[in-house]
Design a protein around this motif. Sequence first.
Motif, PDB file in Angstrom:
ATOM      1  N   TYR A  30       0.822  -1.210   0.000  1.00 19.25           N
ATOM      2  CA  TYR A  30       0.000   0.000   0.000  1.00 19.25           C
ATOM      3  C   TYR A  30       0.857   1.260   0.000  1.00 19.25           C
ATOM      4  O   TYR A  30       0.499   2.259  -0.640  1.00 19.25           O
ATOM      5  CB  TYR A  30      -0.981  -0.013   1.172  1.00 19.25           C
ATOM      6  CG  TYR A  30      -2.222  -0.813   0.861  1.00 19.25           C
ATOM      7  CD1 TYR A  30      -3.153  -0.361  -0.070  1.00 19.25           C
ATOM      8  CD2 TYR A  30      -2.457  -2.041   1.475  1.00 19.25           C
ATOM      9  CE1 TYR A  30      -4.288  -1.097  -0.376  1.00 19.25           C
ATOM     10  CE2 TYR A  30      -3.595  -2.798   1.166  1.00 19.25           C
ATOM     11  CZ  TYR A  30      -4.496  -2.322   0.242  1.00 19.25           C
ATOM     12  OH  TYR A  30      -5.612  -3.048  -0.075  1.00 19.25           O
ATOM     13  N   LYS A  31       1.977   1.233   0.695  1.00 21.41           N
ATOM     14  CA  LYS A  31       2.879   2.391   0.657  1.00 21.41           C
ATOM     15  C   LYS A  31       3.308   2.659  -0.782  1.00 21.41           C
ATOM     16  O   LYS A  31       3.212   3.796  -1.277  1.00 21.41           O
ATOM     17  CB  LYS A  31       4.111   2.123   1.528  1.00 21.41           C
ATOM     18  CG  LYS A  31       5.131   3.260   1.497  1.00 21.41           C
ATOM     19  CD  LYS A  31       6.474   2.836   2.090  1.00 21.41           C
ATOM     20  CE  LYS A  31       7.248   1.976   1.117  1.00 21.41           C
ATOM     21  NZ  LYS A  31       8.600   1.609   1.608  1.00 21.41           N
ATOM     22  N   ASP A  32       3.766   1.626  -1.478  1.00 22.94           N
ATOM     23  CA  ASP A  32       4.241   1.781  -2.861  1.00 22.94           C
ATOM     24  C   ASP A  32       3.116   2.244  -3.783  1.00 22.94           C
ATOM     25  O   ASP A  32       3.326   3.089  -4.665  1.00 22.94           O
ATOM     26  CB  ASP A  32       4.823   0.459  -3.372  1.00 22.94           C
ATOM     27  CG  ASP A  32       6.122   0.075  -2.662  1.00 22.94           C
ATOM     28  OD1 ASP A  32       6.691   0.946  -1.983  1.00 22.94           O
ATOM     29  OD2 ASP A  32       6.543  -1.088  -2.779  1.00 22.94           O
ATOM     30  N   ARG A  33       1.920   1.706  -3.584  1.00 17.35           N
ATOM     31  CA  ARG A  33       0.787   2.079  -4.443  1.00 17.35           C
ATOM     32  C   ARG A  33       0.380   3.543  -4.241  1.00 17.35           C
ATOM     33  O   ARG A  33       0.066   4.252  -5.197  1.00 17.35           O
ATOM     34  CB  ARG A  33      -0.401   1.161  -4.172  1.00 17.35           C
ATOM     35  CG  ARG A  33      -0.220  -0.249  -4.714  1.00 17.35           C
ATOM     36  CD  ARG A  33      -1.394  -1.145  -4.343  1.00 17.35           C
ATOM     37  NE  ARG A  33      -2.620  -0.722  -5.027  1.00 17.35           N
ATOM     38  CZ  ARG A  33      -3.825  -1.225  -4.758  1.00 17.35           C
ATOM     39  NH1 ARG A  33      -3.966  -2.148  -3.811  1.00 17.35           N
ATOM     40  NH2 ARG A  33      -4.886  -0.804  -5.425  1.00 17.35           N
ATOM     41  N   PHE A  34       0.413   4.001  -2.985  1.00 11.55           N
ATOM     42  CA  PHE A  34       0.045   5.391  -2.727  1.00 11.55           C
ATOM     43  C   PHE A  34       1.100   6.362  -3.254  1.00 11.55           C
ATOM     44  O   PHE A  34       0.757   7.413  -3.805  1.00 11.55           O
ATOM     45  CB  PHE A  34      -0.194   5.613  -1.227  1.00 11.55           C
ATOM     46  CG  PHE A  34      -1.614   5.342  -0.816  1.00 11.55           C
ATOM     47  CD1 PHE A  34      -2.607   6.289  -1.036  1.00 11.55           C
ATOM     48  CD2 PHE A  34      -1.970   4.138  -0.226  1.00 11.55           C
ATOM     49  CE1 PHE A  34      -3.923   6.038  -0.675  1.00 11.55           C
ATOM     50  CE2 PHE A  34      -3.279   3.873   0.133  1.00 11.55           C
ATOM     51  CZ  PHE A  34      -4.269   4.823  -0.086  1.00 11.55           C
ATOM     52  N   VAL A  35       2.365   6.013  -3.105  1.00  8.40           N
ATOM     53  CA  VAL A  35       3.433   6.872  -3.637  1.00  8.40           C
ATOM     54  C   VAL A  35       3.275   7.003  -5.153  1.00  8.40           C
ATOM     55  O   VAL A  35       3.357   8.103  -5.717  1.00  8.40           O
ATOM     56  CB  VAL A  35       4.827   6.308  -3.279  1.00  8.40           C
ATOM     57  CG1 VAL A  35       5.925   7.068  -4.023  1.00  8.40           C
ATOM     58  CG2 VAL A  35       5.068   6.398  -1.772  1.00  8.40           C
ATOM     59  N   LYS A  36       3.026   5.883  -5.816  1.00  4.99           N
ATOM     60  CA  LYS A  36       2.863   5.876  -7.272  1.00  4.99           C
ATOM     61  C   LYS A  36       1.633   6.672  -7.709  1.00  4.99           C
ATOM     62  O   LYS A  36       1.653   7.380  -8.727  1.00  4.99           O
ATOM     63  CB  LYS A  36       2.753   4.429  -7.762  1.00  4.99           C
ATOM     64  CG  LYS A  36       2.795   4.293  -9.276  1.00  4.99           C
ATOM     65  CD  LYS A  36       2.785   2.827  -9.680  1.00  4.99           C
ATOM     66  CE  LYS A  36       2.819   2.690 -11.201  1.00  4.99           C
ATOM     67  NZ  LYS A  36       2.812   1.253 -11.615  1.00  4.99           N
ATOM     68  N   ALA A  37       0.555   6.574  -6.928  1.00  6.94           N
ATOM     69  CA  ALA A  37      -0.696   7.251  -7.290  1.00  6.94           C
ATOM     70  C   ALA A  37      -0.680   8.744  -6.971  1.00  6.94           C
ATOM     71  O   ALA A  37      -1.320   9.537  -7.666  1.00  6.94           O
ATOM     72  CB  ALA A  37      -1.866   6.584  -6.557  1.00  6.94           C
ATOM     73  N   MET A  38       0.078   9.136  -5.945  1.00  9.49           N
ATOM     74  CA  MET A  38       0.020  10.523  -5.488  1.00  9.49           C
ATOM     75  C   MET A  38       1.041  11.427  -6.141  1.00  9.49           C
ATOM     76  O   MET A  38       0.897  12.656  -6.123  1.00  9.49           O
ATOM     77  CB  MET A  38       0.182  10.567  -3.959  1.00  9.49           C
ATOM     78  CG  MET A  38      -0.970   9.910  -3.200  1.00  9.49           C
ATOM     79  SD  MET A  38      -0.647   9.750  -1.434  1.00  9.49           S
ATOM     80  CE  MET A  38      -1.528  11.143  -0.785  1.00  9.49           C
TER      81      MET A  38
END
Length: 327
Positions: A30-38
């Motif tokens: 989830y950390k990686d997904r949020f960094v990529k999305a934000m």
Amino acid sequence: MKSLNEDLKTGQFKQIYLLYGEEAYLKKQYKDRFVKAMLPEGDTFNYAYYEGKGVNPKEIIDLAETLPFFAERRLIVMENTGFLKNACPELADYVKQMPETTNMIFIEEELDKRGKLYKAIKDKGRIVELTRQDERTLMRWILGMAKKEGKQMTESAAAYFLGKVGNDMENIQKELEKLFCYTLNYNEITIKEIDEICTTQISNHIFDMVDAVALKEQRKALDYYYDLLALKEPPMRILFLLTRQFRILLQIKELEKEGIAPKEMAAKVGIMPFLIGKYRAQAKPFTVKELREILEAGATAEEDVKTGKVGDVLSVEMFLIRYSSNR
């Protein structure tokens, strides 16, 4: 997790996220997904990552006050800083008035829900606990990954695999990768391939050791112990896992007396439901009195090592000899 997935899907992000719990794999995902999305890909100007104790809250606040560089937002990620465990009044007060151009993600193993920072994040953002996943979820995940790799795998093989490698998702992924490489020229993954390539989790060795104690197979119990020592497992960790296993067996015996259903029993004890049959079978040869005596002996063995009465290797050896004896 549903709320996190919804935020990622819609792009409507909270200003602050707190991800905590024992499932490290999900926290990282989830950390990686949020960094990529934000943030746009490769945007290093507006991204900052802090890890471990000793992070200066003032440095975080100064950075959070800095306007993003040609971007919509600045993202600050903090992992295992201890801010949520120990008091951090500066950040607790600051996040209440943080500029809208700054987003924060906290990732923690331990926290205090009574703390000011936890309450401030709860008011302003989203807090999600990422726990160990249940058997059904893990089975779907395992079978889904096998399908992606073009592999056939039965539910019974997946259940066997799960019982062998445990329920830690990071470990499951590593073991699956080994399995996929090993079966590169095969379409189907069976128990045979799982046994040939997958590493048995230490808890399985402990389970087998307790089985040997129950059956009074002293040589076998000691062989398992020496195998674990050869794998550089500390004797006191082995003792801890042994006593934990006996404690689970005692809980199961007591819950059986109360007539608790297997599924509820698994939830109370903290094991996966599909394993409850194995644990009940293992508990059967022991009486409640014997299990309590074993737990007391385990505590004594640990105390003897701590006070220097006996060495750690010998202490566990004596413990096993005593309770695997035919006397």
